[in-house]
Design a protein around this motif. Structure first.
Motif, PDB file in Angstrom:
ATOM      1  N   VAL A  68       0.856  -1.182   0.000  1.00  0.00           N
ATOM      2  CA  VAL A  68       0.000   0.000   0.000  1.00  0.00           C
ATOM      3  C   VAL A  68       0.893   1.233   0.000  1.00  0.00           C
ATOM      4  CG1 VAL A  68      -1.818   1.269   1.208  1.00  0.00           C
ATOM      5  CG2 VAL A  68      -1.785  -1.240   1.270  1.00  0.00           C
ATOM      6  N   ARG A  73      -0.362  -5.311   2.960  1.00  0.00           N
ATOM      7  CA  ARG A  73      -1.733  -5.723   3.259  1.00  0.00           C
ATOM      8  C   ARG A  73      -1.930  -7.119   2.694  1.00  0.00           C
ATOM      9  NH1 ARG A  73      -7.016  -6.095   1.376  1.00  0.00           N
ATOM     10  NH2 ARG A  73      -8.650  -5.177   2.710  1.00  0.00           N
ATOM     11  N   TYR A  99      -8.609  -9.786   6.363  1.00  0.00           N
ATOM     12  CA  TYR A  99      -7.403  -9.091   5.927  1.00  0.00           C
ATOM     13  C   TYR A  99      -6.583  -8.649   7.131  1.00  0.00           C
ATOM     14  CZ  TYR A  99      -9.063  -4.389   7.220  1.00  0.00           C
ATOM     15  OH  TYR A  99      -9.483  -3.284   7.920  1.00  0.00           O
ATOM     16  N   GLU A 129      -3.655  -5.587   7.769  1.00  0.00           N
ATOM     17  CA  GLU A 129      -2.886  -4.463   7.223  1.00  0.00           C
ATOM     18  C   GLU A 129      -1.809  -4.064   8.233  1.00  0.00           C
ATOM     19  OE1 GLU A 129      -3.505  -0.107   5.055  1.00  0.00           O
ATOM     20  OE2 GLU A 129      -5.253  -1.292   5.697  1.00  0.00           O
ATOM     21  N   GLU A 130      -0.592  -4.023   7.750  1.00  0.00           N
ATOM     22  CA  GLU A 130       0.563  -3.752   8.599  1.00  0.00           C
ATOM     23  C   GLU A 130       0.547  -2.309   9.107  1.00  0.00           C
ATOM     24  OE1 GLU A 130       5.434  -4.250   8.274  1.00  0.00           O
ATOM     25  OE2 GLU A 130       4.181  -4.163   6.475  1.00  0.00           O
ATOM     26  N   THR A 176      -1.192  -2.226  13.506  1.00  0.00           N
ATOM     27  CA  THR A 176      -1.512  -3.370  12.646  1.00  0.00           C
ATOM     28  C   THR A 176      -2.964  -3.759  12.905  1.00  0.00           C
ATOM     29  OG1 THR A 176       0.759  -4.158  12.653  1.00  0.00           O
ATOM     30  CG2 THR A 176      -0.954  -5.764  12.111  1.00  0.00           C
ATOM     31  N   HIS A 182     -12.764  -8.554   4.910  1.00  0.00           N
ATOM     32  CA  HIS A 182     -12.487  -8.189   3.524  1.00  0.00           C
ATOM     33  C   HIS A 182     -13.656  -8.637   2.663  1.00  0.00           C
ATOM     34  CE1 HIS A 182      -9.936  -7.981  -0.227  1.00  0.00           C
ATOM     35  NE2 HIS A 182     -10.794  -8.927  -0.607  1.00  0.00           N
ATOM     36  N   TYR A 196      -6.523   1.405  11.614  1.00  0.00           N
ATOM     37  CA  TYR A 196      -6.940   2.000  10.352  1.00  0.00           C
ATOM     38  C   TYR A 196      -8.461   2.117  10.320  1.00  0.00           C
ATOM     39  CZ  TYR A 196      -2.241   1.168   8.484  1.00  0.00           C
ATOM     40  OH  TYR A 196      -0.883   1.181   8.269  1.00  0.00           O
ATOM     41  N   ASP A 237     -11.601   0.807   4.872  1.00  0.00           N
ATOM     42  CA  ASP A 237     -10.743   0.773   3.682  1.00  0.00           C
ATOM     43  C   ASP A 237     -11.614   0.600   2.441  1.00  0.00           C
ATOM     44  OD1 ASP A 237      -8.710   0.465   1.852  1.00  0.00           O
ATOM     45  OD2 ASP A 237      -8.329  -1.624   2.372  1.00  0.00           O
TER      46      ASP A 237
END
Length: 212
Positions: A117, A123, A142, A144-145, A152, A157, A186, A189
């Motif tokens: 990303v 991800r 999913y 995501e780092e 994280t 998803h 996060y 998305d």
């Protein structure tokens, strides 16, 4: 001169073969010989049981249409979080689909994705997928780092897609569920992700072409 009864000649103890008895014996012998000859001739004329012919090995020209496919190819597009900026996405996807009845009609399978990303963090996503003709959907999990002050994050998803030939376009939705490290998780998305994947048949041929 008189002869007494004791002086009369006695018949021989052995039995002589008269002409009738000799004829019967010859006829019996001829009948037995004829029966043996007939049996031997019948055995000689009996056809031997032929061994079953080996089944022909399927060649590339007569393979049936495959129903199990593996696809591998690059991913690219744009993605962003509702509380962040838009970034580019680049990676690859591996998928497997099985069509139980007819190829490219209704299928079930699985997918796995790995992407960068904005070339800052990674991800990953995986889970089942469903296909119906040119339409389909992915539904899985999913991760995501974390990057900067972001933690994280793992989440749900979901990605409906449309495919035309080797090309597919998907609208991706990532719903965060939990953070795995310190920082702010996060947000939601959203992304538009495209893929180019060649379906590789596992059990037959694809439009007359076999890859194995």
């Amino acid at each position: 001169m008189r002869h007494s009864a004791g002086d009369a000649p006695r018949p021989s103890s052995g039995r002589r073969l008269g002409p009738p008895r000799l004829v019967r014996l010859v006829c019996s012998f001829a009948a037995v010989a004829l029966g043996v000859t007939t049996s031997v001739a019948a055995l000689a004329e009996e056809p031997s049981t032929a061994a079953p012919a080996p089944e022909p090995t399927p060649s590339r020209g007569n393979l049936r249409q495959a129903k199990n496919f593996v696809g591998l190819g690059p991913l690219f597009g744009i993605t962003g979080h509702t509380d962040g900026t838009i970034s580019g996405a680049l990676g690859f996807e591996l998928s497997y689909v099985r069509y139980p009845v007819e190829a490219f009609a209704f299928g079930l399978g699985a997918f796995a994705q790995a992407q960068s990303v904005g070339f800052t963090h990674g991800r990953w996503a995986f889970g089942p997928q469903i296909n119906f003709m040119m339409f389909g959907a992915e539904l899985g999990a999913y991760l995501e780092e974390g990057y900067g002050n972001r933690a994280t994050t793992i989440g749900l998803h979901a990605s409906p897609f449309v495919s035309i030939g080797f090309f597919s376009a998907a609208f991706r939705i990532g719903v965060p569920v939990s953070a795995f490290s310190e920082g702010t998780p996060y947000g939601l998305d959203l992304g538009l992700i495209c893929a180019i994947k060649a379906p590789i048949p596992l059990d037959g041929q694809l439009f007359g072409l076999a890859f194995h």
